[in-house]
Design an enzyme around this catalytic site. Structure first.
Site, PDB file in Angstrom:
ATOM      1  N   PRO A   1      64.433  54.275  58.138  1.00 19.50           N
ATOM      2  CA  PRO A   1      63.736  53.027  58.461  1.00 19.50           C
ATOM      3  C   PRO A   1      63.568  52.125  57.239  1.00 19.50           C
ATOM      4  O   PRO A   1      63.251  52.593  56.154  1.00 19.50           O
ATOM      5  CB  PRO A   1      62.373  53.493  58.984  1.00 19.50           C
ATOM      6  CG  PRO A   1      62.232  54.903  58.553  1.00 19.50           C
ATOM      7  CD  PRO A   1      63.594  55.452  58.328  1.00 19.50           C
ATOM      8  N   GLU A   2      63.831  50.846  57.424  1.00 17.28           N
ATOM      9  CA  GLU A   2      63.607  49.863  56.377  1.00 17.28           C
ATOM     10  C   GLU A   2      62.396  49.010  56.772  1.00 17.28           C
ATOM     11  O   GLU A   2      61.757  49.270  57.791  1.00 17.28           O
ATOM     12  CB  GLU A   2      64.864  49.010  56.168  1.00 17.28           C
ATOM     13  CG  GLU A   2      66.058  49.836  55.683  1.00 17.28           C
ATOM     14  CD  GLU A   2      67.284  48.988  55.342  1.00 17.28           C
ATOM     15  OE1 GLU A   2      67.112  47.811  54.989  1.00 17.28           O
ATOM     16  OE2 GLU A   2      68.401  49.519  55.436  1.00 17.28           O
TER      17      GLU A   2
ATOM     18  N   HIS B   1      58.671  69.519  66.147  1.00 18.37           N
ATOM     19  CA  HIS B   1      58.406  68.884  64.855  1.00 18.37           C
ATOM     20  C   HIS B   1      57.246  67.898  64.889  1.00 18.37           C
ATOM     21  O   HIS B   1      57.181  66.991  64.076  1.00 18.37           O
ATOM     22  CB  HIS B   1      59.684  68.217  64.342  1.00 18.37           C
ATOM     23  CG  HIS B   1      60.818  69.182  64.205  1.00 18.37           C
ATOM     24  ND1 HIS B   1      60.857  70.138  63.210  1.00 18.37           N
ATOM     25  CD2 HIS B   1      61.928  69.372  64.947  1.00 18.37           C
ATOM     26  CE1 HIS B   1      61.965  70.869  63.339  1.00 18.37           C
ATOM     27  NE2 HIS B   1      62.632  70.425  64.388  1.00 18.37           N
TER      28      HIS B   1
ATOM     29  N   ARG C   1      63.224  66.398  59.627  1.00 18.90           N
ATOM     30  CA  ARG C   1      63.751  66.681  58.280  1.00 18.90           C
ATOM     31  C   ARG C   1      62.666  66.747  57.223  1.00 18.90           C
ATOM     32  O   ARG C   1      62.909  67.145  56.099  1.00 18.90           O
ATOM     33  CB  ARG C   1      64.800  65.619  57.922  1.00 18.90           C
ATOM     34  CG  ARG C   1      66.017  65.698  58.852  1.00 18.90           C
ATOM     35  CD  ARG C   1      67.030  64.633  58.539  1.00 18.90           C
ATOM     36  NE  ARG C   1      67.646  64.804  57.230  1.00 18.90           N
ATOM     37  CZ  ARG C   1      68.517  63.943  56.703  1.00 18.90           C
ATOM     38  NH1 ARG C   1      68.850  62.865  57.371  1.00 18.90           N
ATOM     39  NH2 ARG C   1      69.035  64.174  55.530  1.00 18.90           N
TER      40      ARG C   1
ATOM     41  N   ARG D   1      70.509  40.497  35.141  1.00 22.56           N
ATOM     42  CA  ARG D   1      71.003  41.849  35.439  1.00 22.56           C
ATOM     43  C   ARG D   1      72.523  41.923  35.408  1.00 22.56           C
ATOM     44  O   ARG D   1      73.204  41.095  36.005  1.00 22.56           O
ATOM     45  CB  ARG D   1      70.473  42.306  36.804  1.00 22.56           C
ATOM     46  CG  ARG D   1      68.968  42.339  36.825  1.00 22.56           C
ATOM     47  CD  ARG D   1      68.471  43.312  37.844  1.00 22.56           C
ATOM     48  NE  ARG D   1      67.009  43.293  37.851  1.00 22.56           N
ATOM     49  CZ  ARG D   1      66.262  44.268  38.375  1.00 22.56           C
ATOM     50  NH1 ARG D   1      66.844  45.307  38.930  1.00 22.56           N
ATOM     51  NH2 ARG D   1      64.963  44.188  38.339  1.00 22.56           N
TER      52      ARG D   1
END
Ligand SMILES: [Zn+2]
Length: 283
Positions: free
Chosen positions: A2-3, A100, A119, A162
């Site tokens: 997820p973002e 889970h 996980r 950068r």
């Protein structure tokens, strides 16, 4: 994984059943996820009222009336499910417990919020609310991409020096909070910038254009997530994972969607992660 838009969608889905509500019972079914849970977590949460449910980067923060804040991170595979919502937004009954289901919140209003994470890369922690922003996980995170601090002046000063590929720079959480692989690929496509292009070699106008593009990409995804919440009435109450129509992400070999282009979308691996881009439209 997820973002920011997915996490914001989870927050939006949880807020109506959790914000301003008392946790009648918190159940913690194992001692840890990615890290050990804090001491006596279930007891510290049970009976607490959630005054505010907010988001910082990819973290959900629940400010409790006891001066503590519950920090929630979904990790790679964490899922939040709502059942038994008294307001009827989520009409399904409580499902059978699953393997889970690591943490369960039974709210005083009858709703149940279940955190399931096969996980176990997710995390929960309890921290003093006044020190929440200095928590080790949050202290070094850069500005929110949808906030005022993320503006052209800041962005150019932070990115222009950068010498790394622009994609690497945008994934740096110290530069901007919550951006991940998917939405960086999408933003660079819209900006016409190749993900491999070195940041310091991109012209100032092209770099500056990324600021509103990043905001747009995230805002559109959050809107898609918000409309997906309506579908949960028929679905299983799971929050945060929604169908979204990506321009380049996951479309290797498929034709570019820019009118008149149709070049096959290419995938390259950068720092161990896939970048998707159009070699014709992105330079
Ligand atoms: Zn193209």
């Amino acid at each position: 994984m997820p973002e920011l838009p997915e996490v914001e969608t989870v927050r939006t889905g949880l807020a109506p059943v959790m914000e301003g509500q008392v946790i009648a019972r918190a159940t913690v079914n194992r001692p840890d996820l990615r890290w050990p849970f804090p001491e006596r977590m279930a007891e510290r949460l049970t009976g607490a009222r959630i005054d505010r449910l907010r988001r910082r980067s990819k973290y959900i923060l629940a400010d409790l009336d006891r001066g503590e804040t519950l920090l929630i991170h979904l990790g790679m595979s964490g899922r939040m499910t709502v059942s038994g919502d008294p307001l009827g937004r989520f009409v399904h009954d409580h499902p059978m417990p699953e393997k889970h289901d690591h943490v369960v919140f039974d709210m005083e209003n009858g709703a149940r919020v279940t955190f399931n994470d096969p996980r176990r890369f997710g995390a929960m922690d309890l921290l003093p609310t006044l020190e929440a922003d200095s928590h080790p996980l949050l202290a070094s995170i850069g500005p929110e991409p949808l906030g005022n601090a993320f503006n052209e002046g800041y962005f150019l000063a932070a990115v222009k020096p950068r010498r790394t590929p622009i994609k690497t720079a945008l994934l740096d959480q110290k530069l901007v909070a919550g951006l991940g692989n998917i939405y960086v690929c999408e933003a660079l496509f819209r900006a016409g910038i190749a993900p491999t292009r070195r940041a310091d070699r991109i012209s100032t106008p092209r770099l500056a254009a990324l600021v509103p593009i990043i905001r747009d990409v995230l805002t559109e995804a959050i809107a898609a997530g918000g409309s997906s919440l309506k579908d949960y009435r028929q679905a299983d109450g799971e929050l945060g994972y929604f169908q979204h129509n990506f321009d380049v992400y996951g479309r290797e070999g498929e034709p570019c969607r820019t009118p008149g282009c149709a070049t096959a979308i290419r995938r390259v691996v950068q720092s161990g992660r896939s970048s998707f881009y159009c070699p014709q439209c992105q330079r």
